[in-house]
Design a protein around this motif. Sequence first.
Motif, PDB file in Angstrom:
ATOM      1  N   SER A 176       0.831  -1.213   0.000  1.00 20.08           N
ATOM      2  CA  SER A 176       0.000   0.000   0.000  1.00 20.08           C
ATOM      3  C   SER A 176       0.861   1.256   0.000  1.00 20.08           C
ATOM      4  CB  SER A 176      -0.933  -0.001   1.211  1.00 20.08           C
ATOM      5  OG  SER A 176      -1.830  -1.075   1.132  1.00 20.08           O
ATOM      6  N   ALA A 181      -5.694   3.493   5.323  1.00 23.56           N
ATOM      7  CA  ALA A 181      -5.334   2.095   5.586  1.00 23.56           C
ATOM      8  C   ALA A 181      -3.989   2.003   6.292  1.00 23.56           C
ATOM      9  CB  ALA A 181      -5.313   1.305   4.279  1.00 23.56           C
ATOM     10  N   THR A 222      -3.493  -2.208   6.302  1.00 25.24           N
ATOM     11  CA  THR A 222      -2.953  -2.454   4.960  1.00 25.24           C
ATOM     12  C   THR A 222      -3.125  -3.902   4.513  1.00 25.24           C
ATOM     13  OG1 THR A 222      -0.736  -2.784   5.856  1.00 25.24           O
ATOM     14  CG2 THR A 222      -1.283  -0.560   5.050  1.00 25.24           C
ATOM     15  N   THR A 242      -5.679  -3.536   1.913  1.00 18.51           N
ATOM     16  CA  THR A 242      -5.344  -2.829   0.673  1.00 18.51           C
ATOM     17  C   THR A 242      -4.129  -3.416  -0.046  1.00 18.51           C
ATOM     18  OG1 THR A 242      -4.124  -1.188   1.983  1.00 18.51           O
ATOM     19  CG2 THR A 242      -6.398  -0.641   1.363  1.00 18.51           C
ATOM     20  N   TRP A 253     -12.206  -1.404  -1.469  1.00 20.62           N
ATOM     21  CA  TRP A 253     -11.458  -1.007  -0.277  1.00 20.62           C
ATOM     22  C   TRP A 253     -12.341  -0.251   0.712  1.00 20.62           C
ATOM     23  CZ3 TRP A 253      -6.395   1.146  -2.847  1.00 20.62           C
ATOM     24  CH2 TRP A 253      -5.554   0.075  -3.173  1.00 20.62           C
ATOM     25  N   ARG A 279     -14.617  -2.593   2.525  1.00 21.26           N
ATOM     26  CA  ARG A 279     -13.884  -3.421   3.497  1.00 21.26           C
ATOM     27  C   ARG A 279     -13.399  -2.587   4.685  1.00 21.26           C
ATOM     28  NH1 ARG A 279     -11.229  -8.034   1.904  1.00 21.26           N
ATOM     29  NH2 ARG A 279     -11.206  -8.366   4.142  1.00 21.26           N
ATOM     30  N   LEU A 280     -12.878  -1.406   4.417  1.00 17.73           N
ATOM     31  CA  LEU A 280     -12.348  -0.565   5.490  1.00 17.73           C
ATOM     32  C   LEU A 280     -13.464  -0.063   6.407  1.00 17.73           C
ATOM     33  CD1 LEU A 280      -9.686   1.437   3.455  1.00 17.73           C
ATOM     34  CD2 LEU A 280      -9.204  -0.180   5.318  1.00 17.73           C
TER      35      LEU A 280
END
Length: 139
Positions: free
Chosen positions: A6, A78, A84, A87, A131, A134-135
């Motif tokens: 990342s 991230a 990370t 990502t 992303w 998910r984050l």
Amino acid sequence: MPLTSSALALLGLVALPLLLVLLMVNQRGLLVLGGRMQVNGFAPDGSNTPSGFGQRLVRAHANCLENLPMQAAVLLYAIASGQTALTDPLAGVLLGARLFQALMHLISTSALFVWLRFAGFLVQLLIMVWWLLRLTALA
């Protein structure tokens, strides 16, 4: 802090517009030093450069900068939040798609290359959406 995929992608996303602006400075410098353009004669959009490449270069640079804040923000989040692992797997793909899109900008504005450029952009958008989902699911 380790240099994750990342972090490498983030640095690559910053390095790409830097490389493009250095190419622009080189091209314009050669035109000025060669007496083909006045130092104050360049249109901001590159439309008056002797070749179409100059205009495509300006547009590729601007496009990189237009997308950098969004991409950098997600990658920085991230990294800062220690996520990370979410990502890293696609960070290289995002950077590769960004490089591909910029390269397509530089090569041509034909319909085929515009479609290819869009494909690279779509890959980046899908990764960013993935992303963010998910984050935020882990927040």
